[in-house]
Design a protein around this motif. Sequence first.
Motif, mmCIF file in Angstrom:
data_model
loop_
_atom_site.group_PDB
_atom_site.id
_atom_site.type_symbol
_atom_site.label_atom_id
_atom_site.label_comp_id
_atom_site.label_asym_id
_atom_site.label_seq_id
_atom_site.Cartn_x
_atom_site.Cartn_y
_atom_site.Cartn_z
ATOM 1 N N THR A 104 0.845 -1.197 0.000
ATOM 2 C CA THR A 104 0.000 0.000 0.000
ATOM 3 C C THR A 104 0.880 1.246 0.000
ATOM 4 O OG1 THR A 104 -1.768 -1.174 1.126
ATOM 5 C CG2 THR A 104 -1.825 1.230 1.261
ATOM 6 N N THR A 105 1.960 1.197 0.765
ATOM 7 C CA THR A 105 2.909 2.324 0.788
ATOM 8 C C THR A 105 3.511 2.550 -0.598
ATOM 9 O OG1 THR A 105 3.430 2.004 3.122
ATOM 10 C CG2 THR A 105 5.104 3.123 1.796
ATOM 11 N N ALA A 106 3.931 1.477 -1.250
ATOM 12 C CA ALA A 106 4.540 1.606 -2.579
ATOM 13 C C ALA A 106 3.541 2.182 -3.590
ATOM 14 C CB ALA A 106 5.047 0.246 -3.049
ATOM 15 N N GLY A 166 -10.459 1.076 9.575
ATOM 16 C CA GLY A 166 -9.347 0.124 9.476
ATOM 17 C C GLY A 166 -9.065 -0.358 8.060
ATOM 18 N N ALA A 167 -9.717 0.249 7.075
ATOM 19 C CA ALA A 167 -9.545 -0.198 5.686
ATOM 20 C C ALA A 167 -8.161 0.135 5.141
ATOM 21 C CB ALA A 167 -10.622 0.419 4.798
ATOM 22 N N GLY A 168 -7.498 1.145 5.715
ATOM 23 C CA GLY A 168 -6.155 1.506 5.249
ATOM 24 C C GLY A 168 -6.050 2.903 4.652
ATOM 25 N N LYS A 169 -7.082 3.712 4.821
ATOM 26 C CA LYS A 169 -7.113 5.061 4.243
ATOM 27 C C LYS A 169 -5.987 5.929 4.808
ATOM 28 C CE LYS A 169 -11.349 5.723 5.786
ATOM 29 N NZ LYS A 169 -11.584 4.407 6.468
ATOM 30 N N THR A 170 -5.841 5.923 6.137
ATOM 31 C CA THR A 170 -4.795 6.746 6.755
ATOM 32 C C THR A 170 -3.410 6.208 6.424
ATOM 33 O OG1 THR A 170 -6.257 7.430 8.551
ATOM 34 C CG2 THR A 170 -3.903 7.634 8.946
ATOM 35 N N HIS A 171 -3.268 4.894 6.412
ATOM 36 C CA HIS A 171 -1.963 4.301 6.053
ATOM 37 C C HIS A 171 -1.553 4.777 4.657
ATOM 38 C CE1 HIS A 171 1.238 1.249 6.089
ATOM 39 N NE2 HIS A 171 1.001 1.207 4.792
ATOM 40 N N PHE A 172 -2.486 4.741 3.728
ATOM 41 C CA PHE A 172 -2.240 5.201 2.355
ATOM 42 C C PHE A 172 -1.882 6.692 2.338
ATOM 43 C CE2 PHE A 172 -3.896 7.427 -1.323
ATOM 44 C CZ PHE A 172 -3.330 6.737 -2.382
ATOM 45 N N ALA A 173 -2.699 7.510 3.014
ATOM 46 C CA ALA A 173 -2.495 8.964 3.001
ATOM 47 C C ALA A 173 -1.150 9.327 3.638
ATOM 48 C CB ALA A 173 -3.640 9.662 3.738
ATOM 49 N N ARG A 174 -0.850 8.700 4.763
ATOM 50 C CA ARG A 174 0.421 8.979 5.465
ATOM 51 C C ARG A 174 1.615 8.672 4.555
ATOM 52 N NH1 ARG A 174 -0.351 5.857 9.860
ATOM 53 N NH2 ARG A 174 -1.102 7.643 11.063
ATOM 54 N N GLY A 211 -9.296 -7.609 1.617
ATOM 55 C CA GLY A 211 -9.028 -8.679 0.669
ATOM 56 C C GLY A 211 -9.234 -10.039 1.307
ATOM 57 N N LYS A 212 -8.694 -11.087 0.675
ATOM 58 C CA LYS A 212 -8.962 -12.441 1.182
ATOM 59 C C LYS A 212 -8.116 -12.800 2.410
ATOM 60 C CE LYS A 212 -6.175 -14.710 -2.488
ATOM 61 N NZ LYS A 212 -5.044 -13.846 -2.260
ATOM 62 N N ASP A 213 -6.984 -12.106 2.585
ATOM 63 C CA ASP A 213 -6.166 -12.322 3.784
ATOM 64 C C ASP A 213 -6.241 -11.087 4.678
ATOM 65 O OD1 ASP A 213 -5.202 -14.771 2.758
ATOM 66 O OD2 ASP A 213 -3.757 -13.657 1.525
ATOM 67 N N GLU A 214 -5.798 -11.282 5.926
ATOM 68 C CA GLU A 214 -5.887 -10.193 6.909
ATOM 69 C C GLU A 214 -5.205 -8.911 6.416
ATOM 70 O OE1 GLU A 214 -4.437 -11.252 10.819
ATOM 71 O OE2 GLU A 214 -4.658 -9.152 11.456
ATOM 72 N N ASP A 215 -4.036 -9.081 5.775
ATOM 73 C CA ASP A 215 -3.264 -7.913 5.352
ATOM 74 C C ASP A 215 -3.490 -7.536 3.889
ATOM 75 O OD1 ASP A 215 -2.278 -7.565 7.831
ATOM 76 O OD2 ASP A 215 -0.227 -8.223 7.381
ATOM 77 N N GLU A 216 -4.507 -8.095 3.280
ATOM 78 C CA GLU A 216 -4.762 -7.773 1.872
ATOM 79 C C GLU A 216 -5.890 -6.747 1.754
ATOM 80 O OE1 GLU A 216 -4.513 -10.902 -1.314
ATOM 81 O OE2 GLU A 216 -6.595 -10.305 -1.601
ATOM 82 N N ARG A 217 -5.682 -5.784 0.840
ATOM 83 C CA ARG A 217 -6.717 -4.789 0.550
ATOM 84 C C ARG A 217 -6.914 -4.713 -0.955
ATOM 85 N NH1 ARG A 217 -6.435 -5.404 5.260
ATOM 86 N NH2 ARG A 217 -6.376 -3.834 6.925
ATOM 87 N N GLU A 218 -8.165 -4.516 -1.354
ATOM 88 C CA GLU A 218 -8.490 -4.249 -2.755
ATOM 89 C C GLU A 218 -8.815 -2.769 -2.852
ATOM 90 O OE1 GLU A 218 -8.782 -6.358 -5.346
ATOM 91 O OE2 GLU A 218 -8.566 -8.281 -4.294
#
Length: 158
Positions: free
Chosen positions: A16-18, A40-48, A131-138
């Motif tokens: 996600t960072t890349a 917890g979807a990853g919006k802030t992780h992406f923005a940061r 996504g299908k795994d804990e650390d996977e996002r679509e």
Amino acid sequence: MSPFATRITLSSPDQTTAFAERLGARLQPGDVLLLEGSIGAGKTHFARSLIQSRMEYPEDVPSPTFTLVQMYEADTCEIWHADLYRLSMPDEVVELGLTEAFDNAICLVEWPDRLGDLTPANALRLAFTQGKDEDEREVALTWTCGKWAERLKGAFDD
Ligand SMILES: Nc1ncnc2c1ncn2[C@@H]1O[C@H](COP(=O)(O)OP(=O)(O)OP(=O)(O)O)[C@@H](O)[C@H]1O
Ligand SMILES: [Mg+2]
């Protein structure tokens, strides 16, 4: 899939960072990203990740959960990071200066559904889902403004 949409699978926070860095490098003042997805979807992780990749000097990027907006001096322009979850009235968006920033800065907006009629028509929408795994996002990217086809050209080729 229509030319106005594309999807990407991100199998870890590092991916996600890349992705955020790759997209971030293409952004210009006046570009608005609407970051959708549940808690917890990853919006802030992406923005940061995106903001830090565009900073000349490293700086913390806290979640703007309570401040609603946070502004950063990036390499060529300001980046505004908003989390509108706690917005009480859409008009508050104008008072915060966000509508002006939509025209002059790069803006990353979490919980953009709160914008209502003030949603910029030329924004790029990114919808994060588990996504299908804990650390996977679509991430589904959609847009109506033609500039995004140009900005995104070749961005996800490999
Ligand atoms: N592929 C991934 N991409 C992004 N984050 C991931 C991924 N896999 C696991 N995570 C974790 O998911 C969490 C995402 O939290 P984050 O604060 O970014 O969510 P958010 O969408 O901003 O939620 P909120 O609506 O509460 O603001 C982090 O703990 C992060 O480490
Ligand atoms: Mg967040």
